[in-house]
Scaffold this motif. Structure first.
Motif, mmCIF file in Angstrom:
data_model
loop_
_atom_site.group_PDB
_atom_site.id
_atom_site.type_symbol
_atom_site.label_atom_id
_atom_site.label_comp_id
_atom_site.label_asym_id
_atom_site.label_seq_id
_atom_site.Cartn_x
_atom_site.Cartn_y
_atom_site.Cartn_z
ATOM 1 N N VAL A 56 0.845 -1.201 0.000
ATOM 2 C CA VAL A 56 0.000 0.000 0.000
ATOM 3 C C VAL A 56 0.878 1.248 0.000
ATOM 4 O O VAL A 56 0.649 2.194 -0.767
ATOM 5 C CB VAL A 56 -0.971 -0.014 1.205
ATOM 6 C CG1 VAL A 56 -1.632 1.346 1.390
ATOM 7 C CG2 VAL A 56 -2.007 -1.115 1.028
ATOM 8 N N ARG A 57 1.892 1.265 0.848
ATOM 9 C CA ARG A 57 2.805 2.415 0.933
ATOM 10 C C ARG A 57 3.540 2.633 -0.379
ATOM 11 O O ARG A 57 3.615 3.749 -0.903
ATOM 12 C CB ARG A 57 3.812 2.213 2.076
ATOM 13 C CG ARG A 57 4.868 3.317 2.164
ATOM 14 C CD ARG A 57 5.909 3.051 3.240
ATOM 15 N NE ARG A 57 6.552 1.759 3.156
ATOM 16 C CZ ARG A 57 7.527 1.431 2.296
ATOM 17 N NH1 ARG A 57 7.959 2.326 1.407
ATOM 18 N NH2 ARG A 57 8.067 0.227 2.319
ATOM 19 N N VAL A 67 -4.581 1.694 -2.816
ATOM 20 C CA VAL A 67 -4.991 0.368 -3.274
ATOM 21 C C VAL A 67 -5.453 -0.511 -2.117
ATOM 22 O O VAL A 67 -5.081 -0.289 -0.969
ATOM 23 C CB VAL A 67 -3.844 -0.375 -4.025
ATOM 24 C CG1 VAL A 67 -3.463 0.359 -5.300
ATOM 25 C CG2 VAL A 67 -2.633 -0.586 -3.133
ATOM 26 N N VAL A 68 -6.252 -1.490 -2.499
ATOM 27 C CA VAL A 68 -6.580 -2.602 -1.619
ATOM 28 C C VAL A 68 -5.795 -3.776 -2.162
ATOM 29 O O VAL A 68 -5.832 -4.062 -3.371
ATOM 30 C CB VAL A 68 -8.098 -2.902 -1.625
ATOM 31 C CG1 VAL A 68 -8.388 -4.190 -0.881
ATOM 32 C CG2 VAL A 68 -8.865 -1.745 -1.025
ATOM 33 N N VAL A 92 7.368 -10.825 -3.739
ATOM 34 C CA VAL A 92 5.994 -11.316 -3.809
ATOM 35 C C VAL A 92 5.184 -10.324 -4.634
ATOM 36 O O VAL A 92 5.171 -9.132 -4.327
ATOM 37 C CB VAL A 92 5.373 -11.461 -2.409
ATOM 38 C CG1 VAL A 92 3.964 -12.030 -2.502
ATOM 39 C CG2 VAL A 92 6.250 -12.326 -1.508
ATOM 40 N N ILE A 93 4.530 -10.830 -5.675
ATOM 41 C CA ILE A 93 3.655 -10.003 -6.502
ATOM 42 C C ILE A 93 2.220 -10.264 -6.068
ATOM 43 O O ILE A 93 1.781 -11.408 -6.027
ATOM 44 C CB ILE A 93 3.825 -10.327 -7.994
ATOM 45 C CG1 ILE A 93 5.273 -10.091 -8.439
ATOM 46 C CG2 ILE A 93 2.853 -9.488 -8.836
ATOM 47 C CD1 ILE A 93 5.566 -10.574 -9.845
ATOM 48 N N PHE A 94 1.510 -9.181 -5.732
ATOM 49 C CA PHE A 94 0.115 -9.257 -5.308
ATOM 50 C C PHE A 94 -0.783 -8.604 -6.346
ATOM 51 O O PHE A 94 -0.388 -7.618 -6.983
ATOM 52 C CB PHE A 94 -0.090 -8.471 -4.001
ATOM 53 C CG PHE A 94 0.461 -9.103 -2.778
ATOM 54 C CD1 PHE A 94 -0.325 -9.938 -1.997
ATOM 55 C CD2 PHE A 94 1.761 -8.831 -2.359
ATOM 56 C CE1 PHE A 94 0.177 -10.507 -0.832
ATOM 57 C CE2 PHE A 94 2.274 -9.388 -1.199
ATOM 58 C CZ PHE A 94 1.475 -10.229 -0.438
ATOM 59 N N GLY A 100 -8.562 4.801 -4.916
ATOM 60 C CA GLY A 100 -8.475 6.246 -4.776
ATOM 61 C C GLY A 100 -7.136 6.753 -5.273
ATOM 62 O O GLY A 100 -6.292 5.993 -5.747
ATOM 63 N N GLY A 101 -6.953 8.047 -5.141
ATOM 64 C CA GLY A 101 -5.709 8.666 -5.562
ATOM 65 C C GLY A 101 -5.741 9.064 -7.025
ATOM 66 O O GLY A 101 -6.718 8.838 -7.738
#
Length: 151
Positions: A56-57, A67-68, A92-94, A100-101
């Motif tokens: 997220v950061r 993002v979620v 690790v790819i999520f 938003g943003g």
């Protein structure tokens, strides 16, 4: 080699593909190591961060989006025998969903110059891209039934 004998860097990356089949990429300026090129939004996990919190950061800093974090898509690792200690990267790819943003790099003085949406079909033609981009695109194509070995 036993894990106490080398240094490890854990990193998280976001695979974000929009409804126009474009992937969100960042332009890494080569700070500290190699030739500049395309990468995924993401990077190193700080000591006291969780994987999802780190992602997220990183996406916020490098691409301007909130993002979620979804499920892990794939992992990738590599190593090298540096002096004085060998080094291993675990990545690790999520999946991630924008909530938003606005597109734009918020990081000041960092390793990312800008973020951009790129058609997935155009990624392989980019002469300068990090291996993590190819790993993510291959995983995305494999799970959407469009291949997986293309790089």
């Amino acid at each position: 080699m036993h894990y106490t004998q080398y240094d490890t860097r854990v990193a998280t990356y976001a695979l974000i593909v929009d409804d126009q089949d474009r992937i969100l990429l960042t332009w890494w300026n080569g700070e500290g190591r190699r030739t500049p090129g395309w990468s995924l939004p993401g990077g190193g996990v700080d000591l006291e961060e969780g994987l999802e919190e780190s992602l997220v950061r990183e996406v916020r800093e490098e691409a301007g989006y909130d993002v979620v974090v979804g499920a892990p898509v794939t992992t990738h690792s590599w190593f090298r025998y540096d002096e004085p200690r060998p080094f291993k990267a675990v990545r690790v790819i999520f999946d991630a969903t924008i909530v938003g943003g606005v597109l734009g790099t918020l990081e000041v003085g960092g390793s990312t110059d800008f973020a951009q949406w790129m058609p997935i079909a155009d990624v392989a033609a980019q002469p300068s891209r990090a291996e993590i981009v190819d790993v993510a695109v291959s995983a995305h194509l494999a799970r959407t039934g469009r291949g997986g070995g293309d790089r």
